[in-house]
Scaffold this motif. Structure first.
Motif, PDB file in Angstrom:
ATOM      1  N   SER A 236      25.950  26.420  -3.700  1.00  0.00           N
ATOM      2  CA  SER A 236      27.250  26.247  -4.374  1.00  0.00           C
ATOM      3  C   SER A 236      28.288  25.673  -3.430  1.00  0.00           C
ATOM      4  O   SER A 236      29.256  25.057  -3.859  1.00  0.00           O
ATOM      5  N   GLU A 237      28.079  25.871  -2.125  1.00  0.00           N
ATOM      6  CA  GLU A 237      28.994  25.303  -1.129  1.00  0.00           C
ATOM      7  C   GLU A 237      28.234  25.013   0.154  1.00  0.00           C
ATOM      8  O   GLU A 237      27.135  25.535   0.381  1.00  0.00           O
ATOM      9  N   GLU A 238      28.795  24.154   0.996  1.00  0.00           N
ATOM     10  CA  GLU A 238      28.141  23.788   2.250  1.00  0.00           C
ATOM     11  C   GLU A 238      27.976  25.004   3.154  1.00  0.00           C
ATOM     12  O   GLU A 238      28.835  25.885   3.196  1.00  0.00           O
ATOM     13  N   LYS A 260      24.516  17.212   1.441  1.00  0.00           N
ATOM     14  CA  LYS A 260      25.421  18.166   2.075  1.00  0.00           C
ATOM     15  C   LYS A 260      25.094  19.607   1.687  1.00  0.00           C
ATOM     16  O   LYS A 260      25.204  20.524   2.495  1.00  0.00           O
ATOM     17  N   LYS A 261      24.679  19.766   0.425  1.00  0.00           N
ATOM     18  CA  LYS A 261      24.375  21.125  -0.058  1.00  0.00           C
ATOM     19  C   LYS A 261      22.949  21.245  -0.585  1.00  0.00           C
ATOM     20  O   LYS A 261      22.578  22.277  -1.129  1.00  0.00           O
ATOM     21  N   GLU A 262      22.159  20.199  -0.407  1.00  0.00           N
ATOM     22  CA  GLU A 262      20.812  20.172  -0.989  1.00  0.00           C
ATOM     23  C   GLU A 262      19.742  20.204   0.095  1.00  0.00           C
ATOM     24  O   GLU A 262      19.852  19.523   1.116  1.00  0.00           O
ATOM     25  N   ILE A 288      22.737  27.123  -6.977  1.00  0.00           N
ATOM     26  CA  ILE A 288      23.117  26.584  -8.287  1.00  0.00           C
ATOM     27  C   ILE A 288      22.016  25.677  -8.862  1.00  0.00           C
ATOM     28  O   ILE A 288      22.083  25.284 -10.018  1.00  0.00           O
ATOM     29  N   LYS A 289      21.004  25.349  -8.044  1.00  0.00           N
ATOM     30  CA  LYS A 289      19.858  24.593  -8.553  1.00  0.00           C
ATOM     31  C   LYS A 289      18.614  25.019  -7.797  1.00  0.00           C
ATOM     32  O   LYS A 289      18.635  25.158  -6.577  1.00  0.00           O
TER      33      LYS A 289
END
Length: 313
Positions: A236-238, A260-262, A288-289
């Motif tokens: 959901s965030e870095e 960045k977040k994946e 979130i994923k």
């Protein structure tokens, strides 16, 4: 469908420069009408293999066949070569530079100039025809290089690192051009260290590292051979410490940041995806994923190389 023949065949190719073994018994075969990926990190030996294939390096061990025959003077014009070191004359007008190289490939100067103009129009480059090469952007220069490699309508395209230094739009252009050339029945050998792009467009690949063959086959065959659980997750965030913290979770074998977040996670076959997700949430990560996927070609390559290093140690 037309019968597939062998366009290029390399058998047990080895080449040494001083104390450095650039290639060590490399073998592969490229079928007509296919996009073949010659993959590996910088310095793996890809360009050496290409130069041997094109007879630019004549002294080596092994055997090379082009369309099931030994290399000859007639063979040269069957190739459309895009070198890693760009070779257009910088002070020439774009259309003249392309036409000149076409004329060197056995077509008349008049036909070459006509074909250069046609290709520039087709690729929306006519506005640059009277610009000198040095005045063009890197992406436009690369497009002119591509025109120069296909202007004589070769059967076999050999492109060495065509995506190097290009912006995303130019990369997309090159990919679309490769696909179009394949539709026109051309055989394409694509040398790149970008395994993600190769995975998208190549029918078959060879991955080399330090002059040796590491992986060989279709992407599907390679993935089946080195199957493992893999998932793409998005936070959901870095979190700059995600990799260090996630590695402590039992069963996670490898982590590759994709955005960045994946992140792409490779994990043990015994660890079920739903159990992994529970462990990630349990360790305080806001996910979130979470998407199950097959491992990327790059992930498999890294796993194989790391395993080889471990065996040596």
């Amino acid at each position: 469908m037309p019968e597939e023949k062998t366009a290029v065949k390399l058998e047990e190719i080895s080449k040494q420069f001083g104390s450095t073994k650039a290639l060590d018994g490399i073998s592969f075969e490229v079928k007509t009408g296919h996009v073949f990926g010659l993959l590996g990190p910088n310095g793996a030996g890809k360009t050496t293999a290409i130069r041997i294939m094109l007879n630019l390096i004549e002294k080596y061990d092994g055997k090379v066949e082009i369309f099931e025959k030994k290399f000859s003077e007639k063979t040269k014009n069957l190739f459309g070569y895009l070198p890693e070191e760009r070779g257009l004359y910088k002070n020439e007008k774009a259309i003249d530079a392309a036409a000149y190289l076409g004329a060197l490939k056995g077509i008349s100067e008049k036909e070459s100039a006509k074909e250069a103009a046609r290709l520039m129009k087709e690729l929306n480059l006519l506005e640059y025809k009277n610009k000198k090469i040095f005045e063009l952007s890197k992406g436009t220069q690369q497009k002119m290089q591509i025109i120069s490699s296909i202007i004589h309508n070769p059967l076999l395209l050999v492109w060495d690192e065509p995506f190097s230094g290009l912006d995303p739009l130019s990369v997309k252009f090159v990919i679309e051009t490769i696909k179009k050339q394949k539709e026109n029945g051309k055989t394409i050998i694509l040398s790149t260290h970008n395994m993600g792009i190769a995975e998208e467009i190549c029918d078959k690949v060879i991955v080399i590292n330090k002059g040796r063959r590491v992986l060989y086959g279709t992407v599907k065959e390679i993935k089946e051979r080195y199957s493992e659980n893999s998932a793409i997750i998005e936070l959901s965030e870095e979190d700059s410490k995600f990799e260090n913290k996630a590695k402590k979770i039992s069963g996670i074998k490898k982590i590759k940041q994709k955005g960045k977040k994946e992140f792409e996670l490779a994990f043990d076959m015994e660890l079920k995806p739903e159990e992994l997700l529970k462990e990630l949430v349990k360790n305080g990560f806001a996910i979130i994923k979470f998407e199950e996927t097959s491992p990327s070609l790059e992930s498999i390559f890294l796993s194989v190389v790391e395993a080889e290093q471990w065996m040596k140690n």
